[in-house]
Design an enzyme around this catalytic site. Sequence first.
Site, mmCIF file in Angstrom:
data_model
loop_
_atom_site.group_PDB
_atom_site.id
_atom_site.type_symbol
_atom_site.label_atom_id
_atom_site.label_comp_id
_atom_site.label_asym_id
_atom_site.label_seq_id
_atom_site.Cartn_x
_atom_site.Cartn_y
_atom_site.Cartn_z
ATOM 1 N N HIS A 112 3.760 -29.600 -60.496
ATOM 2 C CA HIS A 112 2.371 -29.622 -60.974
ATOM 3 C C HIS A 112 2.157 -28.479 -61.952
ATOM 4 O O HIS A 112 1.042 -27.978 -62.090
ATOM 5 C CB HIS A 112 1.382 -29.499 -59.811
ATOM 6 C CG HIS A 112 1.515 -30.565 -58.770
ATOM 7 N ND1 HIS A 112 2.459 -30.521 -57.788
ATOM 8 C CD2 HIS A 112 0.826 -31.717 -58.573
ATOM 9 C CE1 HIS A 112 2.353 -31.594 -57.003
ATOM 10 N NE2 HIS A 112 1.366 -32.338 -57.475
ATOM 11 N N ILE A 144 5.039 -37.416 -66.147
ATOM 12 C CA ILE A 144 5.084 -38.237 -67.358
ATOM 13 C C ILE A 144 6.474 -38.864 -67.555
ATOM 14 O O ILE A 144 6.628 -39.845 -68.267
ATOM 15 C CB ILE A 144 4.683 -37.385 -68.589
ATOM 16 C CG1 ILE A 144 4.106 -38.283 -69.695
ATOM 17 C CG2 ILE A 144 5.834 -36.530 -69.103
ATOM 18 C CD1 ILE A 144 3.353 -37.519 -70.773
ATOM 19 N N ASP A 182 3.850 -33.276 -65.371
ATOM 20 C CA ASP A 182 5.109 -33.340 -64.612
ATOM 21 C C ASP A 182 5.458 -34.775 -64.224
ATOM 22 O O ASP A 182 6.600 -35.066 -63.892
ATOM 23 C CB ASP A 182 4.979 -32.520 -63.330
ATOM 24 C CG ASP A 182 4.357 -31.164 -63.572
ATOM 25 O OD1 ASP A 182 5.042 -30.156 -63.378
ATOM 26 O OD2 ASP A 182 3.179 -31.111 -63.968
ATOM 27 N N GLU A 224 3.708 -44.860 -63.787
ATOM 28 C CA GLU A 224 3.401 -44.303 -65.109
ATOM 29 C C GLU A 224 3.950 -45.160 -66.240
ATOM 30 O O GLU A 224 3.317 -45.278 -67.295
ATOM 31 C CB GLU A 224 3.927 -42.867 -65.218
ATOM 32 C CG GLU A 224 3.125 -41.836 -64.435
ATOM 33 C CD GLU A 224 3.432 -41.833 -62.939
ATOM 34 O OE1 GLU A 224 4.389 -42.518 -62.523
ATOM 35 O OE2 GLU A 224 2.716 -41.145 -62.187
ATOM 36 N N LEU A 265 0.205 -47.140 -59.090
ATOM 37 C CA LEU A 265 0.874 -45.855 -59.277
ATOM 38 C C LEU A 265 2.242 -46.045 -59.947
ATOM 39 O O LEU A 265 3.272 -46.044 -59.285
ATOM 40 C CB LEU A 265 1.022 -45.173 -57.908
ATOM 41 C CG LEU A 265 1.138 -43.661 -57.877
ATOM 42 C CD1 LEU A 265 0.883 -43.152 -56.480
ATOM 43 C CD2 LEU A 265 2.485 -43.169 -58.378
ATOM 44 N N PRO A 292 8.532 -40.816 -65.774
ATOM 45 C CA PRO A 292 8.759 -42.261 -65.594
ATOM 46 C C PRO A 292 8.286 -43.070 -66.803
ATOM 47 O O PRO A 292 8.744 -44.194 -67.013
ATOM 48 C CB PRO A 292 7.928 -42.604 -64.351
ATOM 49 C CG PRO A 292 7.784 -41.313 -63.622
ATOM 50 C CD PRO A 292 7.733 -40.247 -64.682
ATOM 51 N N GLU A 304 -4.239 -43.354 -62.972
ATOM 52 C CA GLU A 304 -4.325 -43.311 -61.511
ATOM 53 C C GLU A 304 -5.593 -42.559 -61.093
ATOM 54 O O GLU A 304 -5.822 -41.438 -61.555
ATOM 55 C CB GLU A 304 -3.091 -42.600 -60.946
ATOM 56 C CG GLU A 304 -1.819 -43.402 -61.193
ATOM 57 C CD GLU A 304 -0.562 -42.528 -61.188
ATOM 58 O OE1 GLU A 304 -0.636 -41.359 -60.776
ATOM 59 O OE2 GLU A 304 0.488 -43.031 -61.613
#
Lengths: 308, 322
Positions: A129, A87, A85, A60, A58, A89, A29
Site C-alpha cells: 500500500h 495496478i 500497488d 484490475e 475485484l 494485474p 472497486e
Amino acid sequence: MTELNLVQAVNAALRAEMRRDERVVILGEDVGKLGGVFRATRGLYEEFGQARVIDTPLAENGIIGAAIGMALHGLRPVAEIQFSDFIYPAFDQIVSEAAKYRYRSGGQFAVPMVIRAPIGGGVAGGMYHSQSPEALFIHTPGLKVVCPSTPYDAKGLLISAMRDEDPVLFFEPKRLYRGRPMPVPGEDYTIPLGRARVVRPGRDVTLVAWGAMVVEAFETAEELAPLGVDCEVIDLRTLWPLDLVSLEQSTKKTGRLLVVHEAPLTCGFGAELVALLSQRCFDYLRAPPERVTGWDIPFGYARELDYL
Amino acid sequence: MLRTRIIDEQVTGWQRQGRIRFHIGSLGEECCIIASACALRASDWIFPSYREFGALLMRGMPLREYLGNLFGNAHDPAKGRQMPDHYTGKPFNFGCVSSPIATQIPQAVGFAYASRLRNEGAVIAAYFGDGATSSGEFHAGLTLAGVLKTPNVFLLRNNGWAISCPNERQCAVRALSDKAHGYGIRGVRCDGNNAEETYLTVLEAVEHAAHGRGSTLVEMVASRQGGHSTADDPRLYRSPEEEARGLKEDPVARLRQRLRLLEAWSDDEEHQLRQAVAEELVEELREAELASPPTLEGLFDDVYAHLPEHLREQREKALRFA
C-alpha cells in the site's frame, strides 16, 4: 472558493466534470456507495447513479480492459485502481493495450481515459500500500503520467486529464489526501498537462520533486534558507510529457540539481532527469547532479519513516 | 468461406516464398469465423483475435488494405505499424488486433456497456481461441459481462490446440462452454464445422444479447488444419492420424456438399469464384509489391494525439541520420 484537502479536490474535479460531460463514467472497486476506500468518489453514486458510477468485480485487468472498451466507444472513463500497488494485474491492459491502441490502429482508434491510483508511502501500509511505480509507465510510449502535490493542482490537473485525448495515469499522493486544506475554486478550471510549477524560487540549487516529496523538498528548502542555501523547488506536476524547458532554465540558473523521489533509485525517473539535464546543462553545472530516493528494497512496514 | 480459404492458401504460399514474413490464418476454421460473422448485423461490432481476416473482408475491407497489413506497405490503414494479420477495421465496426491473448475480451465488455448506455441496441462480439479461456482476461471479462449483463457474444473457436498444447492441457473441464456457468451467462456448444448449425447458434446468442438478456459464450468446435501460424511446425506435437481426422471434417467441403444437395451451388459457380479470386490475388500481389513502405517520419505519429516535444526531437534526429 472553498477550503479543500487533496482527496476532496479530487472528488470536486470528478463531480464537476461529470456534471459538465455526460460521457464521463467512473469504474473501480468500491467506488459506488462506499465512495472508494479513500472516499475520493464519495457522493457521486448518489448524484449520478449506478450506470455512471460502476462498482466492478475485484479484477484490475477487467477494470482497465473495460475502461479501454468504453473509451474506444467514445465515453470518458475514469478507472480507479484502489492502490497503485494493485495496478500490476492490469499492467498488460495499460502497457500493451491502452498505450498502443492509437498507434497500432494507425490513428483510427483512441483511448482517452484516466486511471486514478493512490501512490506512495507514509500511511503505514507496508509494501503493498506504499509503492511508487510511476517510472514503469513513463517508460511506456503512449501514456501520460501526472502526480499533483496540492489540492488546487489536483483539481485542475484531473480536469485536464479527463479532457485529454490520450490515456493518463493520475497518481494521487495518499499521504497528502488529508493534508492541509487550501482554497480551491468551486468552478471548473484546468491546469495544462506538461507544465511544472516553481514552488519556491532560489539561486543555489534546484530541487525537483513530485507528489508527497514536494512537501519534503519545500520543508528542506525552508530549513536550509537560514543557513545561507537558497533552494529552488520545482514540482513537476506532470511527469510525462516532461516540462524540460522549465527544468533546464532552473538548472542552468542554479548550476546544481537534486532530484527527490520515493521510488527506488535504480532506473527511477530521477535517473532519466539527471541524464537529460546533465546533457543539456553540462557547461552550467557546478556539481554532479544528485538523487535522493528510496532504497532499492521493497517498501517495509517497520521503520517506514526511515525509508521516506 | 471459400474465398477466405483461397486467400488463406495463397497467402501461406507467399510466406513460404518469402514475399511476406508471417501469416496466421484460419484453415479449417472458416465456418467458425464466417458463419458466426454472418449471424451478426452490420451495426454489431467485432473485437477480433488474429484469425478473423475473413470476417473483416466479408464486412467490406478491400483486399488491398488487408494485403497492405501483410506486406507492411502504404496501403495499410494502420500504417504498417503491426506484423502481418494484425489488422484494424474501424469503418467496418471491427476493432484492432493485438498479439497478447484475450485482452480484447474485457474491452468488448466495456464497449458493450457503453453501447447499451447510449441505447444503440448493438451486440458486441469477441473472438478468441481455446487457449484464451485459460487467461486472466477471459475470467475478468466474462465475470464482468455476467455482473453488468452486457450485450456480448463470446465466440470461442475451439480448434483443439493452443499452439502445441491440446485442450486437455488447457483445462480439465469437459466442454469449455461449461465455463459460462461460473460467470452466470449462457454457454452453448456447436459443431464449428457445420455452417448452418454455427450460424443458427450464434444468431440465437445475438438475439439473446440484443433483447437485453445478457451474454453467451458460444463454443464452436473445429479443427485447426496446419500449424498455429507459418512459424509453427505441428509435426513436432501432432500425429498424422490426428491431422487426417481434422481434414476429414473440413468445413468448406461439408458446406459444398450440403449446398450441392440443395442444388444451391454448382461446380461451375465454384470454378468461377476460384478464377475470380485468383485473378484478384494476382493483381493485388503486383500492387502490394510495388507499393511503397510507410514513411520514416510517420513512425512518430499516433503515439499521442499531438506530437510531444521529445518525439519531435527524436524524429528530427531520425530524419537527419536516415
